[in-house]
Design a protein around this motif. Structure first.
Motif, short mmCIF file in Angstrom:
data_model
loop_
_atom_site.label_atom_id
_atom_site.label_comp_id
_atom_site.label_asym_id
_atom_site.label_seq_id
_atom_site.Cartn_x
_atom_site.Cartn_y
_atom_site.Cartn_z
N ALA A 1 38.83 -19.01 -28.29
CA ALA A 1 39.86 -19.06 -29.33
C ALA A 1 39.35 -19.70 -30.61
CB ALA A 1 41.09 -19.82 -28.82
N ASP A 2 38.24 -20.46 -30.51
CA ASP A 2 37.68 -21.12 -31.68
C ASP A 2 36.83 -20.19 -32.55
OD1 ASP A 2 38.85 -23.46 -30.83
OD2 ASP A 2 37.02 -24.24 -29.91
N HIS A 3 36.63 -18.95 -32.09
CA HIS A 3 35.74 -18.03 -32.79
C HIS A 3 36.51 -16.79 -33.25
CE1 HIS A 3 32.30 -20.41 -31.62
NE2 HIS A 3 32.89 -20.53 -30.44
N ILE B 1 32.12 -11.63 -35.50
CA ILE B 1 32.46 -12.84 -34.77
C ILE B 1 31.98 -14.03 -35.59
CG2 ILE B 1 32.09 -14.18 -32.66
CD1 ILE B 1 31.69 -11.52 -31.18
N ALA B 2 32.83 -15.03 -35.74
CA ALA B 2 32.49 -16.23 -36.51
C ALA B 2 31.94 -17.30 -35.57
CB ALA B 2 33.73 -16.75 -37.25
N PRO B 3 30.61 -17.42 -35.46
CA PRO B 3 30.04 -18.40 -34.55
C PRO B 3 30.42 -19.84 -34.88
CG PRO B 3 28.35 -16.86 -35.27
CD PRO B 3 29.59 -16.61 -36.09
N ARG B 4 30.61 -20.13 -36.15
CA ARG B 4 30.91 -21.51 -36.57
C ARG B 4 32.40 -21.83 -36.56
NH1 ARG B 4 27.33 -24.75 -38.02
NH2 ARG B 4 25.18 -24.08 -38.05
N GLY B 5 33.19 -20.93 -36.03
CA GLY B 5 34.62 -21.22 -35.93
C GLY B 5 35.40 -20.64 -37.09
N ASN B 6 36.40 -21.36 -37.51
CA ASN B 6 37.35 -20.87 -38.51
C ASN B 6 36.74 -20.99 -39.93
OD1 ASN B 6 39.85 -19.68 -38.99
ND2 ASN B 6 40.77 -21.63 -39.52
N THR B 7 35.74 -20.17 -40.19
CA THR B 7 35.02 -20.20 -41.46
C THR B 7 35.88 -19.68 -42.61
OG1 THR B 7 34.21 -17.96 -41.12
CG2 THR B 7 32.83 -19.75 -40.26
N GLU B 8 35.41 -19.92 -43.82
CA GLU B 8 36.11 -19.38 -44.99
C GLU B 8 36.17 -17.86 -44.93
OE1 GLU B 8 37.79 -20.87 -47.48
OE2 GLU B 8 37.40 -22.82 -46.58
N TRP B 9 35.04 -17.22 -44.53
CA TRP B 9 35.07 -15.76 -44.51
C TRP B 9 36.07 -15.25 -43.47
CZ3 TRP B 9 34.16 -12.88 -40.24
CH2 TRP B 9 33.26 -13.31 -39.27
#
Length: 142
Positions: A128-130, A61-69
């Protein structure tokens, strides 16, 4: 909103430069290293991540949103996880936004005590942001 326009909370300098290095040193029991090919360069990129074990499945899960990873993993659909010297290749299946809330709740229970994790979910409250991915072993095993 498209995946490319989804919000992203850039970590502060200290978290990017010092925090990731410190996390690799002090949170080895919790963190894995995610490696995924860059969507434009094709070069391997690595970042520390917390892998959520829940309901017999594993998730990123990407806590910071739409990350590069997250964007790279969405494009590559596969990656590598390394933990305690063991490397595992996996396939990534993106979890639909409407299925993310219970996963995010468990993620916050397990990892919300770490610096900035809970705060990022307060700043980006929409599931949806994660970007969230189910980790499937490339050999077809969990």
């Amino acid at each position: 909103m498209t995946a490319s326009s989804a919000p992203y909370l850039r970590p502060p300098w200290g978290a990017r430069v010092i925090g990731n290095r410190m996390a690799r040193l002090f949170a080895r029991s919790v963190l894995s290293t995610l490696s995924v090919r860059g969507r434009t360069s094709g070069r391997w990129r690595s970042v520390p991540v917390a892998v959520l074990d829940h309901g017999g499945e594993r998730y990123l899960i990407a806590p910071r949103g739409n990350t590069e990873w997250a964007r790279n993993l969405r494009a590559a659909k596969s990656g590598r996880l390394q933990r305690k010297g063991r490397v595992e290749e996996f396939e990534a299946i993106e979890v639909p936004a409407d299925e993310r809330p219970p996963l995010i709740a468990v993620y916050l229970e397990q990892f919300g005590r770490f610096p900035t994790v809970a705060e990022t979910f307060r700043q980006l409250p929409d599931p949806a942001d994660h970007p969230t991915f189910r980790v499937v072993d490339s050999r077809g095993l969990r």
